[in-house]
Each structure stands twice: as C-alpha cells, then as structure tokens.
Write a protein that holds these residues in place. Structure first.
Motif, mmCIF file in Angstrom:
data_model
loop_
_atom_site.group_PDB
_atom_site.id
_atom_site.type_symbol
_atom_site.label_atom_id
_atom_site.label_comp_id
_atom_site.label_asym_id
_atom_site.label_seq_id
_atom_site.Cartn_x
_atom_site.Cartn_y
_atom_site.Cartn_z
ATOM 1 N N VAL A 198 -2.872 8.009 1.592
ATOM 2 C CA VAL A 198 -2.021 8.886 2.386
ATOM 3 C C VAL A 198 -1.893 8.264 3.767
ATOM 4 C CG1 VAL A 198 -1.779 11.179 3.423
ATOM 5 C CG2 VAL A 198 -2.751 10.961 1.130
ATOM 6 N N ILE A 201 -5.374 6.896 4.929
ATOM 7 C CA ILE A 201 -6.577 7.417 4.288
ATOM 8 C C ILE A 201 -6.513 6.992 2.821
ATOM 9 C CG2 ILE A 201 -7.924 9.499 3.768
ATOM 10 C CD1 ILE A 201 -7.528 9.062 6.781
ATOM 11 N N ASN A 210 -10.666 10.892 -5.870
ATOM 12 C CA ASN A 210 -11.352 12.105 -6.320
ATOM 13 C C ASN A 210 -11.572 11.958 -7.819
ATOM 14 O OD1 ASN A 210 -10.954 13.109 -3.715
ATOM 15 N ND2 ASN A 210 -9.079 14.185 -4.268
ATOM 16 N N ASN A 269 -16.352 11.953 -4.679
ATOM 17 C CA ASN A 269 -15.290 11.500 -3.783
ATOM 18 C C ASN A 269 -15.689 10.138 -3.241
ATOM 19 O OD1 ASN A 269 -15.446 14.827 -2.818
ATOM 20 N ND2 ASN A 269 -13.574 13.996 -3.672
ATOM 21 N N ALA A 291 -14.550 17.569 -7.730
ATOM 22 C CA ALA A 291 -14.239 16.706 -6.583
ATOM 23 C C ALA A 291 -12.771 16.843 -6.187
ATOM 24 C CB ALA A 291 -14.554 15.254 -6.912
ATOM 25 N N GLY A 292 -12.048 17.757 -6.853
ATOM 26 C CA GLY A 292 -10.650 17.992 -6.480
ATOM 27 C C GLY A 292 -9.648 17.182 -7.280
ATOM 28 N N PHE A 344 -8.501 7.098 -0.764
ATOM 29 C CA PHE A 344 -9.597 7.875 -1.333
ATOM 30 C C PHE A 344 -9.423 8.031 -2.835
ATOM 31 C CE2 PHE A 344 -7.295 11.890 -2.077
ATOM 32 C CZ PHE A 344 -6.172 11.701 -1.293
ATOM 33 N N TRP A 392 -12.616 14.790 3.510
ATOM 34 C CA TRP A 392 -13.838 14.158 4.015
ATOM 35 C C TRP A 392 -13.502 12.990 4.925
ATOM 36 C CZ3 TRP A 392 -17.993 16.710 4.258
ATOM 37 C CH2 TRP A 392 -18.388 17.576 3.229
ATOM 38 N N ALA A 393 -12.514 12.181 4.517
ATOM 39 C CA ALA A 393 -12.218 10.965 5.270
ATOM 40 C C ALA A 393 -11.479 11.252 6.564
ATOM 41 C CB ALA A 393 -11.396 10.011 4.398
ATOM 42 N N SER A 394 -10.635 12.264 6.563
ATOM 43 C CA SER A 394 -9.747 12.487 7.715
ATOM 44 C C SER A 394 -10.194 13.637 8.602
ATOM 45 C CB SER A 394 -8.330 12.766 7.228
ATOM 46 O OG SER A 394 -8.286 14.033 6.558
ATOM 47 N N LYS A 425 -19.467 10.090 -2.157
ATOM 48 C CA LYS A 425 -20.156 11.387 -2.100
ATOM 49 C C LYS A 425 -20.093 12.072 -3.460
ATOM 50 C CE LYS A 425 -19.338 14.229 1.441
ATOM 51 N NZ LYS A 425 -20.332 14.575 2.464
ATOM 52 N N LEU A 430 -10.385 22.937 -2.919
ATOM 53 C CA LEU A 430 -11.634 22.210 -2.727
ATOM 54 C C LEU A 430 -11.523 21.246 -1.559
ATOM 55 C CD1 LEU A 430 -12.296 21.257 -6.449
ATOM 56 C CD2 LEU A 430 -13.769 22.703 -5.050
ATOM 57 N N GLN A 431 -12.628 20.980 -0.948
ATOM 58 C CA GLN A 431 -12.783 19.900 0.025
ATOM 59 C C GLN A 431 -12.871 18.604 -0.784
ATOM 60 O OE1 GLN A 431 -13.055 20.464 3.320
ATOM 61 N NE2 GLN A 431 -14.434 19.005 4.240
ATOM 62 N N ALA A 432 -11.892 17.702 -0.649
ATOM 63 C CA ALA A 432 -11.916 16.480 -1.472
ATOM 64 C C ALA A 432 -11.882 15.235 -0.581
ATOM 65 C CB ALA A 432 -10.769 16.502 -2.471
ATOM 66 N N GLY A 433 -11.631 14.078 -1.196
ATOM 67 C CA GLY A 433 -11.733 12.800 -0.496
ATOM 68 C C GLY A 433 -10.903 12.734 0.781
ATOM 69 N N PHE A 434 -9.665 13.201 0.705
ATOM 70 C CA PHE A 434 -8.808 13.138 1.889
ATOM 71 C C PHE A 434 -9.421 13.918 3.043
ATOM 72 C CE2 PHE A 434 -5.581 14.960 4.648
ATOM 73 C CZ PHE A 434 -4.954 13.816 5.101
ATOM 74 N N PHE A 456 -14.200 7.220 -0.434
ATOM 75 C CA PHE A 456 -13.141 7.009 0.559
ATOM 76 C C PHE A 456 -13.472 5.867 1.492
ATOM 77 C CE2 PHE A 456 -15.544 9.443 3.724
ATOM 78 C CZ PHE A 456 -16.231 10.363 2.949
ATOM 79 N N LEU A 457 -12.401 5.332 2.066
ATOM 80 C CA LEU A 457 -12.470 4.159 2.924
ATOM 81 C C LEU A 457 -12.539 4.586 4.374
ATOM 82 C CD1 LEU A 457 -12.054 1.058 3.334
ATOM 83 C CD2 LEU A 457 -9.589 1.537 3.285
ATOM 84 N N GLN A 458 -13.404 3.935 5.145
ATOM 85 C CA GLN A 458 -13.437 4.156 6.587
ATOM 86 C C GLN A 458 -13.121 2.814 7.236
ATOM 87 O OE1 GLN A 458 -16.789 7.409 6.912
ATOM 88 N NE2 GLN A 458 -14.603 7.815 7.059
#
Lengths: 230, 230
Positions: free
Chosen positions: B65, B44, B48, B171, B53-54, B46, A205-207, B194, A199-203, B173-175
């Motif tokens: 990470v 990164i 999930n 998900n 959402a993984g 995040f 999406w963020a990176s 998300k 799956l496309q997950a948080g990591f 996550f931090l930007q």
C-alpha cells in the motif's frame, strides 16, 4: 476487577441504568483510592466483552490497571487539546459536541446531560464516544449527575449496538486526565466504545494507521434508526 | 497484491528460498516503480496469513500500500535512531545485532548475512525481527545478496514458527525508509514477524501499550530448539 452483576449470564446492556451507574461509581471510587499512592500516575479503566474482544471470563466484569507512568498516546491527545485551547480558548471536546449537534450526521443519541457520537475520524467500524455534555476534565472528580447521565446513555447505546450488530464483542474504555492533576479547561473525559468487527493486521501494525470500511455517518445513522425498548 | 506461488494451498514457509527471495524482489521492484510517483511518500509492504491475522484470501499473497504521507510511528522510530546515531555515531540496529550476538538469549538464528531475533521489548509473544547483517537503510535499494539472505532466514524461521506454534496466523511487514530518501547511517531496514497469539483489547486501545505474556528470551529459546528440515 469490578464484578458488574450477581447474575452470571447478564450483560452490561441488560442491567438497569442505576446498576451501570454503580459500576462507573466503583471505577471512580477505586481511582480515588489508587490516587493516594503517589507512585501511580494514571489508571486505565476498561471492559472487554466477548472472546474476540479479549475477554477470558464470561461473567460481566470490567478492569482497572494503575500505571506508574502516563501513556504517550494520552499525552499526545492532551497536547492537541491544549493547543486547541491555546488557539480558541475553548475545550476541543465541547467544540466537537456543539459542531456535531449542528451537523447531526454523526450523533447517535443525546440527553440533557450526555451525548453519544461516532467520531469524525473513527478508527474502526462503529467506534463511539459517550461524553458528558458539561465540561469536566477528570473522571476522578466527575459529579454523580455526570456518571448517571453517561450510564444512561451507555445503556441505551449498548442496547442499540446489541440489536444492530447482533451482540458483538466490544471494548469499552475510559479516557480521562492522569491521577491527581488539577481540573483544567482543555480536556474532557469520555468513554470510548469499540465493537470488534475488524482485525488489527499487517498494514495497521506497520503504519500505525487504521482502516475503517464503515464511515461514521453510516454507523450513526444505522444506530439512530435501531429501536430498543427503553 | 503479490501472488507468491501458483500452488493454491502452499504457504510462504513451504516455498523454496529462491521463491521467497523472488517475492521480496517483487516487493522491491514495485516499490521502485511506485517511487517514480512523487505524490507517494512511503510504501507499507505486508503479509497477513490466516483469518486471525486479517487474511481474507487463502492463496498465499502479500500486499503493498503506497501512502501520500509518512506514518508518524515510522517517524518516531526514525527520530530515536537518529538520536542514537547523534550520541554514539553508530546505527542502533547494528548495535542491537552486535549486543544480541554477545548476549545470545534473544537470537533465534543467524547466517553470514542475516540475523533473526526476538526484540528486547517484544510487543507480542514471539514477535521477531529479521535483519540483514550489513548496514543498509532502505529496502528500496537493498542489494540482491541482502534479499537472498533475508529470504533464507525468513524461510527457516517461518518453518520453525509453523512447527513450534502449530501453524499460527501471522502478520509479516517491512520496516524501511520512506521512498526516495537518500541512504543514511542511522536506519536499518528489517522485516517484522508477529504470530497472532493474543488480541488487542481494551487496555491496549486505551493506553497504547502492549501486554506480552511471553518474554522474548523464552520465545527465542523455544524457536532455537525447534528443529526443522533444512
């Protein structure tokens, strides 16, 4: 929407090679027709198979979406290919095919006119590229022999994927030059096949980076060893 | 891995605001510690939540990470923010906050120190940004008041999302700026949330573009009207 068969439950992998070729030909004919509208700059041709791949219809089908712009992800790949050509005077995809055939490790299958490989930096498990062997930058003007060779290779690899991964959901999509652009020496059209196993997950999406737990060498080796009835 | 609670079945939304704040503080403390290793260029952070959402663990947790590079998607956003600053001498995110507060349509909630909105070009249904109101480019050095305000806003919006969308997977996550970069006038750290309501399919893979069937104005309106116990 391209309806790929009149058999409600048949999958693309179960169709004869000629019928898969006719699906690719339908994509090409629609693309040629859409190219007459100069407002349209590119066409995304794709197939979602199975719920986890985003399919909402069961009956085998693929889709074409024409866009009034060229996606930036394509332009980035095109720039990299043009840079390679500027440095080496060779198409990067022709170079990849030649190198992969020497290394063997990531090649899944090959015929006289097509090659299937798992790319060196596969973004997801069992990501696969189906490439015509001869250089041609645009699917829009690809000769029928290329469509036939890619259809045959696609059929075999889809059947291997169905057996090896127990009929996974998958996305299949075309990578080609935008509409009406003249043929060039640096780009090479191809199909990309991505079974949906992660799956496309948080990591991600963020990176914007992908995590792929399956090395392409393992995926290719597993598929090479998977036997299917011709 | 940051374990967010000692209660096995509790979700982040169910925790008191102070505990959510302590999760953000744990992220920040780890980030400060990781920044001492100069090989690491970015972190990164995040979360999930839920299988779609993984997430592979049920117990509420988030993850950090550290990477030895800065992802290109971040640099692209940073370049756009720097260009806006060069043209207007204002932070683009401060400008977005001001404009959204005038328009009202995409604002979900606001407090003295934080704002939650659905961005104008939301990539997926109910994509949300949680921003500290005051300008600060880096989460690594964000003042505790900002963490507290964002934690409180995150708690309220997560509770709204749980009620409105029936406890969806999501998900978070931090930007933020890469590690150790000096504070600047053009970037503004934020959280992105998300809910997982649609899938990444063939069109998205091929084009790099997102299809979002829910306008951000509808998402924001729906969430504004969703009542939750404070």
């Amino acid at each position: 929407v391209v309806i790929e068969t009149n058999v409600h439950r048949a999958t693309l992998a179960e169709l004869p090679a000629e019928q898969i070729e006719s699906v690719l030909r339908a994509w090409q004919e629609r693309m040629v027709d859409l190219s007459r509208d100069v407002r349209l700059k590119s066409v995304i041709a794709f197939k979602n198979h199975g719920g986890p791949a985003g399919a909402t219809l069961v009956h085998a089908h693929s889709q074409l979406v024409a866009l009034p712009f060229v996606p930036e992800v394509f332009r980035a790949e095109e720039r990299a290919a043009a840079e390679h050509f500027a440095a080496k005077e060779r198409c990067v995809f022709c170079d990849v095919i030649a190198q992969e055939q020497r290394d063997r490790e990531r090649v899944v299958l090959e015929s006289d006119d097509a090659v299937v490989l798992s790319p060196w930096a596969a973004r997801s498990p069992f990501e696969l590229w189906i490439l015509p062997r001869d250089h041609h930058s645009s699917f829009e003007t690809a000769p029928q022999e290329q469509l036939r060779a890619v259809a045959e290779a696609l059929r075999t690899v889809l059947r291997k994927v169905e057996v090896a991964l127990e009929r996974p959901a998958f996305n299949l999509f075309l990578q080609t030059m935008p509409l009406r652009e003249p043929l060039n020496d640096y780009y090479h059209w191809r199909l990309s096949l991505k079974p949906v196993l992660t799956l496309q997950a948080g990591f991600e999406w963020a990176s914007g980076c992908s995590i792929n737990p399956t090395p392409p060498e393992e995926a290719a080796s597993f598929l090479r060893q998977t036997e299917v009835i011709p």
